[in-house]
Design an enzyme around this catalytic site. Structure first.
Site, mmCIF file in Angstrom:
data_model
loop_
_atom_site.group_PDB
_atom_site.id
_atom_site.type_symbol
_atom_site.label_atom_id
_atom_site.label_comp_id
_atom_site.label_asym_id
_atom_site.label_seq_id
_atom_site.Cartn_x
_atom_site.Cartn_y
_atom_site.Cartn_z
ATOM 1 N N HIS A 78 -7.367 -7.248 -37.791
ATOM 2 C CA HIS A 78 -7.106 -6.915 -39.078
ATOM 3 C C HIS A 78 -5.716 -6.947 -39.001
ATOM 4 O O HIS A 78 -4.550 -6.612 -38.155
ATOM 5 C CB HIS A 78 -7.843 -5.862 -39.887
ATOM 6 C CG HIS A 78 -7.577 -4.428 -39.257
ATOM 7 N ND1 HIS A 78 -7.534 -3.942 -37.780
ATOM 8 C CD2 HIS A 78 -7.024 -3.410 -40.255
ATOM 9 C CE1 HIS A 78 -7.389 -2.832 -38.103
ATOM 10 N NE2 HIS A 78 -6.822 -2.297 -39.250
ATOM 11 N N HIS B 224 -3.406 -4.571 -40.365
ATOM 12 C CA HIS B 224 -2.519 -3.257 -40.202
ATOM 13 C C HIS B 224 -1.664 -3.299 -39.057
ATOM 14 O O HIS B 224 -2.103 -3.908 -38.157
ATOM 15 C CB HIS B 224 -3.607 -2.162 -40.128
ATOM 16 C CG HIS B 224 -4.108 -1.656 -41.510
ATOM 17 N ND1 HIS B 224 -5.108 -1.104 -41.690
ATOM 18 C CD2 HIS B 224 -3.537 -1.885 -42.869
ATOM 19 C CE1 HIS B 224 -5.639 -0.872 -43.205
ATOM 20 N NE2 HIS B 224 -4.458 -1.395 -43.911
ATOM 21 N N ASP C 170 -0.622 -1.343 -36.883
ATOM 22 C CA ASP C 170 -0.900 -0.885 -35.561
ATOM 23 C C ASP C 170 -1.907 -1.785 -34.711
ATOM 24 O O ASP C 170 -2.061 -1.428 -33.620
ATOM 25 C CB ASP C 170 -1.498 0.645 -35.506
ATOM 26 C CG ASP C 170 -2.654 0.508 -36.470
ATOM 27 O OD1 ASP C 170 -2.826 -0.218 -37.650
ATOM 28 O OD2 ASP C 170 -3.662 1.441 -36.136
ATOM 29 N N HIS D 210 -8.667 5.051 -30.931
ATOM 30 C CA HIS D 210 -7.777 5.063 -32.344
ATOM 31 C C HIS D 210 -7.729 6.399 -32.830
ATOM 32 O O HIS D 210 -7.927 6.512 -33.849
ATOM 33 C CB HIS D 210 -8.755 4.163 -33.050
ATOM 34 C CG HIS D 210 -7.829 3.562 -34.271
ATOM 35 N ND1 HIS D 210 -7.834 4.094 -35.518
ATOM 36 C CD2 HIS D 210 -6.902 2.571 -34.485
ATOM 37 C CE1 HIS D 210 -7.220 3.701 -36.499
ATOM 38 N NE2 HIS D 210 -6.546 2.692 -36.066
HETATM 39 ZN ZN LIG Z 1 -5.503 0.948 -36.848
HETATM 40 ZN ZN LIG Z 2 -6.778 -0.531 -40.005
#
Ligand SMILES: [Zn+2]
Ligand SMILES: [Zn+2]
Length: 320
Positions: free
Chosen positions: A62, A64, A66, A268
């Site tokens: 995705h 985001h 990071d 994570h």
């Molecule tokens: Zn993340």
């Molecule tokens: Zn995320």
């Protein structure tokens, strides 16, 4: 046949305590697949002595930061190093735009082709070769996010050459490789189990990040040999996990148990945590076969339940 996962980054939004943004490398029969490409991924590849020129397929869960901010750097390094092989990038709509606009305004013309493959839906077949296939599984996050299922293909039976009668035809040998008994021209029945060695059961690795824990059973995940699931928080931060669409360690353990997977890696981690042992303890209350994602460590996708090694059961000690 090799099938393992090397963790390159296991932290969430910010770097902390020597932990980096999400990235991991999947090695299946010497084919390397990069999953997510957080900011420090290039450095982590160097640090852990991965020849990144061998990476031809990159999967981004995705958008985001990071999970993908290291991608343009890696793309450009490939160029500087004279790469000529095609690079395939799989990710949500918009990733192609993000990368090409950066190349456009730096007036960079890469000396190798990039092929973008946009992820559109759940259970989408993204890639396959003779050994493995990669498909999507939809996550529940603030923006569209997909996990990835790496599943080995069923292999053929291996012929025990020293036991094979010389009279068998090519077609009969092919039948044996499919696992069938055969009858020759004289009416003799040749028993497959004597003349062949069966292949190992296909192994499955599932990558789930980032997501609120998914409420329903997902049939494709049941019985996976290895599951990586995000566990951003411990249980005391349950409310925050819900509002930010993340998962707690306990929930990750419950999810693994519900899907009867053989082993769980959690990662994570939020940068608010220095000590990760509470994650391990919490997840193991619901799923004993849990290990922490540790950067630089390689985890085999084992065909059976892993033996509990001393190393896996030891609490991880971290020095600042
Ligand atoms: Zn993340
Ligand atoms: Zn995320």
């Amino acid at each position: 046949m090799t099938f393992d996962i090397k963790i390159l980054g296991c932290n969430s939004a910010s770097f902390a305590f020597g932990r980096h943004h999400t990235a991991q490398l999947i090695n299946n029969n010497q084919n390397l697949f990069l999953v997510d490409c957080g900011e420090a991924t290039q450095i982590q590849l160097l640090r852990h002595q991965v020849r990144h020129s061998r990476i031809d397929h990159i999967f981004i869960s995705h958008l985001h930061g990071d999970h993908y901010l290291g991608l343009i750097g890696l793309v450009f390094t490939f160029h500087l190093q004279g790469r000529s092989d095609d690079l395939h990038i799989y990710g949500p709509a918009g990733l192609d735009e993000i990368i090409t606009i950066q190349l456009k305004y730096s007036e960079s013309r890469l000396n190798y082709p990039i092929h973008f493959h946009l992820i559109k839906e759940n259970d989408q077949l993204l890639f396959e070769n003779d050994d493995i296939q990669v498909s999507t599984v939809q996550m529940n996050h603030r923006i569209p996010c997909y996990g990835f299922i790496f599943e080995e293909k069923k292999r053929k039976f291996k012929l025990n050459r020293e036991l094979l009668p010389a009279t068998l035809t090519r077609d009969q040998l092919l039948e044996l490789k499919e696992g069938n008994d055969i009858v020759d021209a004289e009416g003799t029945v040749w028993i497959n189990s004597i003349l062949t060695t069966p292949p190992h059961e296909p192994r499955k690795y599932v990558y789930c990040a980032d997501t609120r824990v998914l409420p329903d059973e997902i049939p494709q995940l049941v019985g996976a040999n290895l599951l990586y699931h995000e566990a951003t928080f411990t249980n005391d931060m349950q409310a925050r996990a819900e509002t930010t669409f993340h998962t707690t360690a306990e929930e990750a353990g419950m999810f693994a148990a519900r899907h009867n997977v053989k082993q769980l890696i959690i990662g994570h981690f939020s940068s608010r945590y220095f000590d990760l042992n509470p994650f391990l303890k919490e997840a193991r209350q619901t799923f004993q076969q849990t290990v922490l994602a540790v950067e630089g460590q390689t985890y085999d996708v084992l065909p059976v339940h892993p033996l509990k090694t001393k190393e896996q059961n030891a609490e991880i000690s971290i020095s600042r």
